[in-house]
Design an enzyme around this catalytic site. Structure first.
Site, PDB file in Angstrom:
ATOM      1  N   ARG A  47      27.588  -3.512 -31.737  1.00  0.00           N
ATOM      2  CA  ARG A  47      26.824  -4.348 -32.672  1.00  0.00           C
ATOM      3  C   ARG A  47      25.354  -4.404 -32.226  1.00  0.00           C
ATOM      4  O   ARG A  47      24.436  -4.339 -33.022  1.00  0.00           O
ATOM      5  CB  ARG A  47      27.416  -5.777 -32.754  1.00  0.00           C
ATOM      6  N   TYR A  99      15.359  -6.532 -58.173  1.00  0.00           N
ATOM      7  CA  TYR A  99      16.795  -6.290 -58.355  1.00  0.00           C
ATOM      8  C   TYR A  99      17.544  -7.639 -58.461  1.00  0.00           C
ATOM      9  O   TYR A  99      17.280  -8.557 -57.674  1.00  0.00           O
ATOM     10  CB  TYR A  99      17.295  -5.466 -57.171  1.00  0.00           C
ATOM     11  N   ASP A 171      10.381  -3.351 -51.268  1.00  0.00           N
ATOM     12  CA  ASP A 171      11.655  -2.643 -51.432  1.00  0.00           C
ATOM     13  C   ASP A 171      11.312  -1.237 -51.925  1.00  0.00           C
ATOM     14  O   ASP A 171      10.889  -1.043 -53.065  1.00  0.00           O
ATOM     15  CB  ASP A 171      12.528  -3.394 -52.453  1.00  0.00           C
ATOM     16  N   LYS A 196      21.188   4.491 -52.284  1.00  0.00           N
ATOM     17  CA  LYS A 196      20.614   5.246 -53.394  1.00  0.00           C
ATOM     18  C   LYS A 196      20.108   6.620 -52.920  1.00  0.00           C
ATOM     19  O   LYS A 196      20.907   7.434 -52.510  1.00  0.00           O
ATOM     20  CB  LYS A 196      19.518   4.404 -54.063  1.00  0.00           C
TER      21      LYS A 196
HETATM   22  C1  PLP Z   1      16.044  -1.808 -55.749  1.00  0.00           C
HETATM   23  C2  PLP Z   1      17.314  -2.258 -55.098  1.00  0.00           C
HETATM   24  N1  PLP Z   1      17.258  -2.975 -53.963  1.00  0.00           N
HETATM   25  C3  PLP Z   1      18.378  -3.394 -53.338  1.00  0.00           C
HETATM   26  C4  PLP Z   1      19.636  -3.127 -53.843  1.00  0.00           C
HETATM   27  C5  PLP Z   1      20.856  -3.616 -53.110  1.00  0.00           C
HETATM   28  O1  PLP Z   1      21.397  -2.588 -52.352  1.00  0.00           O
HETATM   29  P1  PLP Z   1      22.966  -2.414 -52.015  1.00  0.00           P
HETATM   30  O2  PLP Z   1      23.677  -2.263 -53.322  1.00  0.00           O
HETATM   31  O3  PLP Z   1      22.988  -1.197 -51.158  1.00  0.00           O
HETATM   32  O4  PLP Z   1      23.402  -3.645 -51.300  1.00  0.00           O
HETATM   33  C6  PLP Z   1      19.737  -2.372 -55.011  1.00  0.00           C
HETATM   34  C7  PLP Z   1      21.067  -2.045 -55.561  1.00  0.00           C
HETATM   35  O5  PLP Z   1      21.201  -1.596 -56.679  1.00  0.00           O
HETATM   36  C8  PLP Z   1      18.547  -1.921 -55.659  1.00  0.00           C
HETATM   37  O6  PLP Z   1      18.598  -1.208 -56.788  1.00  0.00           O
END
Ligand code: PLP
Length: 394
Positions: A47, A99, A171, A196
């Site tokens: 961890r 998101y 992000d 992604k």
């Molecule tokens: C722009 C963005 N940030 C964060 C996330 C969250 O990521 P995760 O689904 O890997 O937890 C997503 C998920 O679709 C996203 O599109």
């Protein structure tokens, strides 16, 4: 070694010189033996640190031009870690089109733990600056929003943040370090849903954080180790491998996106296309200035007389699914899928109409993808004509 593509493949040394392995091994051991009670060990417990995970963490830190990288069990766990550096009483500004899962985390979780926030249109710099309060600690946003692909200048936001001595957190899921390096534009922390483009194959859920300096790195490390939402060595290996082909995948995805957009542009069933690569918009100007490409996601609105549900149901090659950034092309209807939780009025106010389709373009042959769009458009128009005919007969 300076080239981005060379760094994708050879950026990090392999830790296992005894075998000559050209890839870092997947170290599944949860614990590591001490030579003796006084012996110093590099690793003690997975961890706190794992050699496979560390490879990925160094890989992403290098590509984002940061000092420290951290790998988490999901994008949400990474974003949770980034927000956990704030305390009761702190205030953050957040982009108004982030998101939905991130919004939920801040609104339904952090807010009840003493964090306050204001959601702002990050394209409107005056609105951003006016929303800063004495207890504001950071601005968090997505430079390219989903599903309307609005683009915010990282440089402009970071300038405001610096002036007020607050952090800029970005992000970078949509663009990845291949197309934008937010830390170079003034950001302090970058987060990713590595699920992604970085993973790239729809076979892993993962998240990453990169910090601009060691001090922020220490704060994120404390949270990673204390809360423990770490990425498994197996999944760290999948993301590491995905990153090696990031640029070749994104090159094809962007090339395909342009071909699909050209096709849709020529069709009267399509009312509007949202893509920063389309010239003549503010989004295009900012993206052309700060990005090395426009990405592999776009959205478009079907004309009112085309049945959007029939369109997505008729797609055969392009799968109907949420998520994005992988080798296969995916379509979704945000109004009914990713944004269905929002009340109708909010959806419409945000520009998410029942006619809006989002496509995450994959690496297939563009001709086959266009063929699929063509037959789905024909089917959606046929269906709508039947509705109209039935209505006129009734
Ligand atoms: C722009 C963005 N940030 C964060 C996330 C969250 O990521 P995760 O689904 O890997 O937890 C997503 C998920 O679709 C996203 O599109």
């Amino acid at each position: 070694m300076t080239g981005f593509n060379t760094k994708l493949i050879h950026g990090q040394n392999i830790n296992d010189n005894q075998t000559g392995a050209v890839n870092v091994p997947v170290y599944t051991s949860s614990t590591y033996a001490y030579p003796d009670i006084n012996g110093k060990v590099r690793w003690d417990y997975s961890r706190s640190g794992n050699p496979t995970r560390e490879y990925l963490e160094k890989q992403i830190a290098q590509l984002e031009h940061g000092t420290n990288g951290f790998a988490f069990a999901s994008g949400m766990a990474a974003i949770h870690a980034a927000f956990s550096i704030f305390k009761d009483g702190d205030h953050v500004l957040i982009g108004d089109q982030i998101y939905g899962g991130t919004y939920r985390l801040i609104n339904d979780y952090f807010q009840s733990r003493g964090l306050t926030f204001t959601s702002v249109n990050t394209q409107n710099l005056e609105e951003v600056e006016a929303a800063i309060q004495p207890n504001t600690k950071a601005i968090y946003f997505e430079p390219v929003t989903n599903p309307l692909l609005h683009v915010t200048s990282v440089r402009a936001i970071a300038e405001i943040a610096k002036k007020h001595d607050i952090l800029t957190i970005v992000d970078n899921t949509f663009l990845t370090p291949y197309l934008q390096q937010p830390l170079d534009l003034g950001a302090d922390i970058v987060v990713h849903s590595a699920t992604k483009y970085l993973g790239g194959h729809s076979d892993v859920i993962a998240g990453l954080v990169v910090t601009k300096n060691e001090e922020l790195g220490k704060q994120i490390y404390f949270i990673q180790n204390a809360l423990g939402g770490v990425l498994s060595p197996e999944n760290a290996n999948l993301v590491r491998r995905g990153i090696q082909t990031l640029s070749v995948r994104m090159d094809r995805q962007q090339e395909n996106a342009c071909k699909l957009i050209d096709f849709l542009n020529s069709r009267e069933e399509v009312a509007t296309i949202h893509y920063p690569g389309v010239e003549g918009s503010h989004d295009h100007e900012v993206a052309a200035e700060e990005c090395d490409g426009f990405g592999g996601v776009f959205s478009f609105e079907l004309a009112d007389d085309v049945d959007a549900t029939e369109f997505v149901n008729s797609l055969q090659l392009i799968r109907l699914a949420v998520s994005l950034g992988a080798v296969e092309s995916l379509a979704e209807l945000p109004y009914e899928m990713s944004h269905a939780e929002l009340p109708v009025a909010e959806r419409l106010a945000a520009g998410i109409t029942p006619q809006l389709i989002r496509i995450s373009v994959g690496i297939e042959d563009a001709e086959d993808l266009i063929g699929d769009l063509k037959q789905a458009l024909a089917s959606a128009t046929r269906r709508q004509n039947i509705h109209v005919l039935k209505r006129s007969l009734a």
